[in-house]
Design a protein around this motif. Sequence first.
Motif, mmCIF file in Angstrom:
data_model
loop_
_atom_site.group_PDB
_atom_site.id
_atom_site.type_symbol
_atom_site.label_atom_id
_atom_site.label_comp_id
_atom_site.label_asym_id
_atom_site.label_seq_id
_atom_site.Cartn_x
_atom_site.Cartn_y
_atom_site.Cartn_z
ATOM 1 N N ILE A 116 -2.168 1.985 5.045
ATOM 2 C CA ILE A 116 -1.762 1.935 3.623
ATOM 3 C C ILE A 116 -2.413 3.098 2.889
ATOM 4 C CG2 ILE A 116 -1.858 0.568 1.489
ATOM 5 C CD1 ILE A 116 -1.860 -1.925 3.250
ATOM 6 N N ASN A 117 -1.591 3.895 2.213
ATOM 7 C CA ASN A 117 -2.089 5.068 1.493
ATOM 8 C C ASN A 117 -2.282 4.805 -0.009
ATOM 9 O OD1 ASN A 117 -2.004 6.701 3.844
ATOM 10 N ND2 ASN A 117 0.208 6.984 3.559
ATOM 11 N N ASP A 118 -1.449 3.943 -0.577
ATOM 12 C CA ASP A 118 -1.538 3.697 -2.021
ATOM 13 C C ASP A 118 -2.791 2.895 -2.348
ATOM 14 O OD1 ASP A 118 -0.366 3.775 -4.708
ATOM 15 O OD2 ASP A 118 -0.162 1.607 -4.447
ATOM 16 N N ASN A 119 -3.485 3.324 -3.423
ATOM 17 C CA ASN A 119 -4.763 2.694 -3.772
ATOM 18 C C ASN A 119 -4.582 1.254 -4.247
ATOM 19 O OD1 ASN A 119 -6.277 5.003 -3.188
ATOM 20 N ND2 ASN A 119 -5.934 5.856 -5.231
ATOM 21 N N ALA A 120 -3.627 1.046 -5.175
ATOM 22 C CA ALA A 120 -3.433 -0.299 -5.718
ATOM 23 C C ALA A 120 -2.971 -1.272 -4.641
ATOM 24 C CB ALA A 120 -2.422 -0.254 -6.863
ATOM 25 N N THR A 121 -2.070 -0.804 -3.775
ATOM 26 C CA THR A 121 -1.583 -1.660 -2.691
ATOM 27 C C THR A 121 -2.704 -1.991 -1.709
ATOM 28 O OG1 THR A 121 0.545 -0.528 -2.891
ATOM 29 C CG2 THR A 121 0.222 -1.886 -0.950
ATOM 30 N N TYR A 122 -3.571 -1.018 -1.418
ATOM 31 C CA TYR A 122 -4.700 -1.255 -0.515
ATOM 32 C C TYR A 122 -5.619 -2.344 -1.070
ATOM 33 C CZ TYR A 122 -8.744 -0.371 2.453
ATOM 34 O OH TYR A 122 -9.779 -0.524 3.348
ATOM 35 N N CYS A 123 -5.891 -2.279 -2.399
ATOM 36 C CA CYS A 123 -6.773 -3.285 -3.023
ATOM 37 C C CYS A 123 -6.128 -4.675 -2.973
ATOM 38 C CB CYS A 123 -7.072 -2.893 -4.453
ATOM 39 S SG CYS A 123 -8.086 -1.404 -4.619
ATOM 40 N N ARG A 124 -4.810 -4.736 -3.201
ATOM 41 C CA ARG A 124 -4.129 -6.040 -3.145
ATOM 42 C C ARG A 124 -4.167 -6.624 -1.724
ATOM 43 N NH1 ARG A 124 -0.440 -3.206 -6.576
ATOM 44 N NH2 ARG A 124 -0.442 -4.058 -8.694
ATOM 45 N N VAL A 125 -3.921 -5.761 -0.724
ATOM 46 C CA VAL A 125 -3.909 -6.229 0.668
ATOM 47 C C VAL A 125 -5.308 -6.658 1.093
ATOM 48 C CG1 VAL A 125 -3.549 -5.492 3.054
ATOM 49 C CG2 VAL A 125 -1.877 -4.906 1.313
ATOM 50 N N ALA A 126 -6.322 -5.898 0.694
ATOM 51 C CA ALA A 126 -7.707 -6.252 1.043
ATOM 52 C C ALA A 126 -8.099 -7.588 0.408
ATOM 53 C CB ALA A 126 -8.651 -5.146 0.583
ATOM 54 N N GLN A 127 -7.640 -7.795 -0.837
ATOM 55 C CA GLN A 127 -7.926 -9.067 -1.509
ATOM 56 C C GLN A 127 -7.196 -10.224 -0.820
ATOM 57 O OE1 GLN A 127 -6.718 -9.011 -5.589
ATOM 58 N NE2 GLN A 127 -7.742 -10.946 -6.103
ATOM 59 N N PHE A 128 -5.998 -9.953 -0.317
ATOM 60 C CA PHE A 128 -5.207 -11.008 0.331
ATOM 61 C C PHE A 128 -5.746 -11.341 1.728
ATOM 62 C CE2 PHE A 128 -1.668 -11.949 3.276
ATOM 63 C CZ PHE A 128 -1.290 -13.187 2.769
ATOM 64 N N ILE A 129 -6.117 -10.332 2.501
ATOM 65 C CA ILE A 129 -6.530 -10.566 3.896
ATOM 66 C C ILE A 129 -7.904 -11.239 3.938
ATOM 67 C CG2 ILE A 129 -7.187 -9.451 6.064
ATOM 68 C CD1 ILE A 129 -5.040 -7.325 5.439
ATOM 69 N N GLY A 130 -8.858 -10.641 3.196
ATOM 70 C CA GLY A 130 -10.223 -11.180 3.269
ATOM 71 C C GLY A 130 -10.812 -10.939 4.652
ATOM 72 N N ASN A 131 -11.095 -11.999 5.372
ATOM 73 C CA ASN A 131 -11.599 -11.872 6.739
ATOM 74 C C ASN A 131 -10.433 -11.627 7.680
ATOM 75 O OD1 ASN A 131 -13.021 -11.957 9.082
ATOM 76 N ND2 ASN A 131 -13.972 -13.967 8.705
ATOM 77 N N ARG A 132 -10.485 -10.528 8.431
ATOM 78 C CA ARG A 132 -9.346 -10.140 9.275
ATOM 79 C C ARG A 132 -9.111 -11.128 10.402
ATOM 80 N NH1 ARG A 132 -13.480 -7.025 11.671
ATOM 81 N NH2 ARG A 132 -13.517 -7.296 13.941
#
Length: 594
Positions: free
Chosen positions: A204-220
């Motif tokens: 993921i290159n987009d900053n906002a999308t990366y933050c949303r995905v990181a918030q959603f995944i949490g522990n991989r």
Amino acid sequence: MVLLHVLFEHAVGYTLLALKEVEEISLLQPQVEECVLNLGKFHNIVRLVAFCPFASSQVALENVNAVSEGIVHEDLRLFLETYLPTKKKKVLLGVGDPKIGAAIQEELGYNCQTGGVIAEILRGVRLHFHNLVKGLTDVSACKAQLGLGHSYSRAKVKFNVNRVDNMIIQSISLLDQLDKDINTFSMRVREWYGYHFPELVKIINDNATYCRVAQFIGNRKELNEEKLEELEELTMDGAKAKAILDASRSSMGMDISAIDLINIESFSSRVVSLSEYRQSLHTYLRSKMSQVAPSLSALIGEAVGARLIAHAGSLTNLAKYPASTVQILGAEKALFRALKTRGNTPKYGLIFHSTFIGRAAAKNKGRISRYLANKCSIASRIDCFSEVPTSVFGEKLREQVEERLSFYETGVIPRKNLEVMKEAMVQAEEAAAEITRKLEKQEKKRLKKEKKRLAAIALASPENSSSTPEECEETSEKPKKKKKQKLQEIPQENGTEVPPVSLPKPKKRKSFSTEEFVNNDLETANNGNLPKRKKSLTKPEPVSEPEEAANRSVLKKKRKLSLKEEPLSSGPEEAASNKSSKKKKKLLKLAQED
């Protein structure tokens, strides 16, 4: 000998002063400086000729605005023509502002002088003004100055020809700051969450999308195929979602504790909220630009147009700039460096971010930037000084830039500016008519709502008025009751209370004959009350001598009874008995005469 007068503008009015011994004063400026502080010496130099107070605070504000802009107001013109001598060549007028001095000299023909001795005299007048004008105190003068200063400042703030471009300046500055902050915070989230899931950065290159995905995944380790659909919604791409799921299963990242994961999620949520606010701010900026500078935003875009306005300071300043300044606006460092080193000057500044310069060839970038700056200056002037701003001129100017760009590439001759502007004028008139029609409709709707509101108030008011008469009757009955109670509770001299007196209702009076009148008197003599007599229309019958003798004996008895009852009566009963006895005497005399 030239007569030197000094004009002093104060918050309370205009003042004209005459100076004594002009020739000596003009040569002895240090002595004038010494005399300014001493009121007695200053009175020997300066003499008050006339004082014209302002009629109201609004008139004072108008005069102050005129003086600050170097315009001779009608009040000032009338004041000077009234109190200055008619021979203008022998008059020298001292003023504090060179602009108003030049305007007076041009319009009225009086020679004006500023600076030097005049400045010192005005300083002394300002110091001793409340002593020069009769009836003016220092406190009232200070209050007038304070009030006029506040009103003048408010008028300057409200006087904004460039509409509300201040909001555009603040919005574009905040937008640029948010871009920097979001990039910085996103890099921090990438670095922080990269310890746990480093493969996500490459996917993921987009900053906002990366933050949303990181918030959603949490522990991989908790990511599975059940969350794949939600992950596709966030990434808007099924292949990326599948790649993230595969990478999470074979990731080389370190394990992370729950408390660290909570901190990463909270920080990423802040970054997501900042990016959402940035989008809403961008839409707000677009709406403001379409209201304030529609032609400029249609020509060059909302972001570039807002940056030009912010760099110039206001839309009015941008409209005043020539096209050559607009072209290099934002490249001042490069320009002065080139002038210092005698190198090549920059070809473009902020307008480089427009799409036209990027689409042009390398050899045509300078030419298209010069042409675009010319059209930008025209668009900014139209937006600034037009009464009904429309985007018609901006669209036509954009078409001209497109035609010029195609001319550089293909050689197709573009249309002439005169033809394009004629078409734009016709379309602009139609657009202005449409806008005025919409405004009229809005005004009609507002008037209808106002009428409905007034009608509702009018309907509510009769209900209140219908209830008021009953309340008025109740209030009017209360004092009557109090009066009756006071009459009933009048104490006697010996401390005993008088019994309540019943007041008889008034009856219709009848005309009596002499016999009836005498009989009534005999009947009421025992009660001690006599009826009131009206003038009867019927003539009384003649009375015989024995009847007269009987009447006299009745009178004697009544007098004896009244004398016996007088000491017993007191208060209102005594007054009533006195009145009744007087009426009896008059009535008996009339009966005897008849």
